[in-house]
Write a protein that holds these residues in place. Sequence first.
Motif, PDB file in Angstrom:
ATOM      1  N   GLN A 258       0.822  -1.201   0.000  1.00 23.08           N
ATOM      2  CA  GLN A 258       0.000   0.000   0.000  1.00 23.08           C
ATOM      3  C   GLN A 258       0.861   1.258   0.000  1.00 23.08           C
ATOM      4  N   ARG A 259       1.948   1.253   0.756  1.00 30.14           N
ATOM      5  CA  ARG A 259       2.836   2.415   0.807  1.00 30.14           C
ATOM      6  C   ARG A 259       3.522   2.641  -0.534  1.00 30.14           C
ATOM      7  N   LYS A 260       3.861   1.551  -1.228  1.00 29.39           N
ATOM      8  CA  LYS A 260       4.558   1.691  -2.507  1.00 29.39           C
ATOM      9  C   LYS A 260       3.624   2.083  -3.649  1.00 29.39           C
ATOM     10  N   THR A 261       2.330   1.820  -3.491  1.00 28.60           N
ATOM     11  CA  THR A 261       1.386   2.147  -4.562  1.00 28.60           C
ATOM     12  C   THR A 261       0.604   3.426  -4.293  1.00 28.60           C
ATOM     13  N   PHE A 262       0.779   4.019  -3.122  1.00 30.67           N
ATOM     14  CA  PHE A 262       0.043   5.251  -2.824  1.00 30.67           C
ATOM     15  C   PHE A 262       0.780   6.442  -3.429  1.00 30.67           C
ATOM     16  N   ASN A 263       0.047   7.222  -4.210  1.00 25.85           N
ATOM     17  CA  ASN A 263       0.620   8.381  -4.885  1.00 25.85           C
ATOM     18  C   ASN A 263       0.161   9.652  -4.177  1.00 25.85           C
ATOM     19  N   LEU A 264       1.113  10.425  -3.673  1.00 26.42           N
ATOM     20  CA  LEU A 264       0.775  11.638  -2.930  1.00 26.42           C
ATOM     21  C   LEU A 264       0.150  12.698  -3.828  1.00 26.42           C
ATOM     22  N   TYR A 265       0.570  12.742  -5.090  1.00 28.14           N
ATOM     23  CA  TYR A 265       0.049  13.760  -6.002  1.00 28.14           C
ATOM     24  C   TYR A 265      -1.402  13.462  -6.384  1.00 28.14           C
ATOM     25  N   LYS A 266      -1.692  12.192  -6.701  1.00 30.26           N
ATOM     26  CA  LYS A 266      -3.049  11.802  -7.079  1.00 30.26           C
ATOM     27  C   LYS A 266      -3.918  11.477  -5.871  1.00 30.26           C
ATOM     28  N   LYS A 267      -3.261  11.317  -4.706  1.00 25.20           N
ATOM     29  CA  LYS A 267      -3.981  11.013  -3.466  1.00 25.20           C
ATOM     30  C   LYS A 267      -4.823   9.740  -3.594  1.00 25.20           C
ATOM     31  N   GLY A 268      -4.182   8.679  -4.075  1.00 25.43           N
ATOM     32  CA  GLY A 268      -4.865   7.403  -4.226  1.00 25.43           C
ATOM     33  C   GLY A 268      -3.884   6.301  -4.553  1.00 25.43           C
ATOM     34  N   SER A 269      -4.351   5.058  -4.485  1.00 28.76           N
ATOM     35  CA  SER A 269      -3.512   3.906  -4.812  1.00 28.76           C
ATOM     36  C   SER A 269      -3.581   3.649  -6.314  1.00 28.76           C
ATOM     37  N   LEU A 270      -2.425   3.537  -6.942  1.00 32.37           N
ATOM     38  CA  LEU A 270      -2.406   3.326  -8.386  1.00 32.37           C
ATOM     39  C   LEU A 270      -1.094   2.694  -8.823  1.00 32.37           C
ATOM     40  N   LEU A 271      -1.104   2.128 -10.014  1.00 32.65           N
ATOM     41  CA  LEU A 271       0.083   1.588 -10.659  1.00 32.65           C
ATOM     42  C   LEU A 271       0.393   2.420 -11.896  1.00 32.65           C
ATOM     43  N   LYS A 272       1.669   2.521 -12.229  1.00 29.64           N
ATOM     44  CA  LYS A 272       2.081   3.330 -13.369  1.00 29.64           C
ATOM     45  C   LYS A 272       2.615   2.432 -14.476  1.00 29.64           C
ATOM     46  N   SER A 273       2.318   2.807 -15.703  1.00 27.80           N
ATOM     47  CA  SER A 273       2.842   2.116 -16.880  1.00 27.80           C
ATOM     48  C   SER A 273       3.420   3.149 -17.827  1.00 27.80           C
ATOM     49  N   MET A 274       4.424   2.736 -18.582  1.00 30.40           N
ATOM     50  CA  MET A 274       5.039   3.630 -19.553  1.00 30.40           C
ATOM     51  C   MET A 274       4.478   3.309 -20.934  1.00 30.40           C
ATOM     52  N   MET A 275       3.766   4.273 -21.508  1.00 35.67           N
ATOM     53  CA  MET A 275       3.151   4.094 -22.821  1.00 35.67           C
ATOM     54  C   MET A 275       4.083   4.630 -23.897  1.00 35.67           C
ATOM     55  N   ILE A 276       4.274   3.843 -24.943  1.00 38.69           N
ATOM     56  CA  ILE A 276       5.097   4.237 -26.084  1.00 38.69           C
ATOM     57  C   ILE A 276       4.195   4.216 -27.311  1.00 38.69           C
ATOM     58  N   VAL A 277       3.937   5.393 -27.870  1.00 33.07           N
ATOM     59  CA  VAL A 277       2.992   5.525 -28.978  1.00 33.07           C
ATOM     60  C   VAL A 277       3.637   6.313 -30.108  1.00 33.07           C
ATOM     61  N   THR A 278       3.034   6.211 -31.294  1.00 30.41           N
ATOM     62  CA  THR A 278       3.494   6.996 -32.434  1.00 30.41           C
ATOM     63  C   THR A 278       2.774   8.336 -32.450  1.00 30.41           C
ATOM     64  N   THR A 279       3.158   9.197 -33.366  1.00 32.54           N
ATOM     65  CA  THR A 279       2.522  10.512 -33.469  1.00 32.54           C
ATOM     66  C   THR A 279       1.133  10.434 -34.087  1.00 32.54           C
ATOM     67  N   THR A 280       0.742   9.248 -34.561  1.00 35.12           N
ATOM     68  CA  THR A 280      -0.620   9.046 -35.068  1.00 35.12           C
ATOM     69  C   THR A 280      -1.482   8.314 -34.045  1.00 35.12           C
ATOM     70  N   ASP A 281      -1.033   8.276 -32.774  1.00 33.56           N
ATOM     71  CA  ASP A 281      -1.768   7.673 -31.652  1.00 33.56           C
ATOM     72  C   ASP A 281      -1.791   6.151 -31.687  1.00 33.56           C
ATOM     73  N   TYR A 282      -0.935   5.529 -32.481  1.00 40.47           N
ATOM     74  CA  TYR A 282      -0.871   4.066 -32.486  1.00 40.47           C
ATOM     75  C   TYR A 282      -0.002   3.608 -31.315  1.00 40.47           C
ATOM     76  N   ILE A 283      -0.521   2.674 -30.510  1.00 34.14           N
ATOM     77  CA  ILE A 283       0.198   2.192 -29.333  1.00 34.14           C
ATOM     78  C   ILE A 283       1.193   1.122 -29.761  1.00 34.14           C
ATOM     79  N   VAL A 284       2.477   1.418 -29.582  1.00 34.81           N
ATOM     80  CA  VAL A 284       3.530   0.468 -29.934  1.00 34.81           C
ATOM     81  C   VAL A 284       3.765  -0.516 -28.794  1.00 34.81           C
TER      82      VAL A 284
END
Length: 326
Positions: A258-284
């Motif tokens: 819980q401590r590792k997933t709690f985000n102080l900025y968003k004030k909630g528990s969440l997981l982060k993912s890194m999205m890599i997309v093209t300039t035409t919005d296609y998800i690579v």
Amino acid sequence: MVVINDDAHSDSYEFMDVQVKTDDSSCLTTVENPTLITTTNHQVVKLQLNATSSFHTKCCVCRENLRDHAVKISSRDRDFIFFSRNIWIPEGARCCSGHLINNLLSKEVVDQIKPFSIRYQELSSSDVQLLLSKAQTLFKNGKKIFSLDDPRDLNDDEYCLLTSLSRDSFNDFVQIISSSAIRPSCNRSIRTAIGIYLCKLRLDNLGFGHVTREDVIGGGTTAITQELMCGGNSTDIPIIIIDGTHLYIQKSRNNEFQRKTFNLYKKGSLLKSMMIVTTTDYIVACIEPFMSDFNNNDAAIMKDISLRNTDHVLSWLFSLFLHNLK
């Protein structure tokens, strides 16, 4: 705006003048000094409301003559439009069947509805309590991220992003599948099950292995991006956008997690993912979820991806450069 009558022997409250523009004429229908009358003995409140028409021969949405397949507006739609658009739809009002998707008014139709007249509606104390209860329920449901069961909750672009189908195509697909042997359960509806399945199919087509650099350079890069980043001359450099996103999760009973997933900025528990997309919005690619504490900002996550060469990202980005070095 409400002006309270100072007369101690009066139970009335006076409103400002209200003007409602109708589609039938260019003039404004004006009601002067409408009143809100409360009767203490009978516990009845008389409200002045913007209301649609309630003719049995005309649609309350488009105001055209009703055909054979006319349907009544459901109580769910009536409540939703009242709290979101401040328009009262009288009970028993009808509309054309073409305005509905899965027995609910479509988002375009909800935006199209306009008040037809000023209506004085009497509400008892129990009616007011029921309206407050419905407002609370709508508020709780509005806090959810999204729902596939409500066709109005997601727009066409969001349907394409999640399922690779447009909203109309998704609705048609659900209608076809619903006629098969598939059955809903207490945990999920048929519509939600199909949506989750399509999302999983889309996730299986992610990663740098499913698309080549040449595909991104040739069909995944806009002309203005090529001009700004490469001067319009280079045809061997892939241009991608890397940004972190987050997914809210339920609060864990495990204190360390819980401590590792709690985000102080968003004030909630969440997981982060890194999205890599093209300039035409296609998800690579979508690089695996990371914890969302202060140690895992976007820069730290990108550094970790580069050092571990996750999903062979460096080989994909610099394959031509590495080939020339050899």
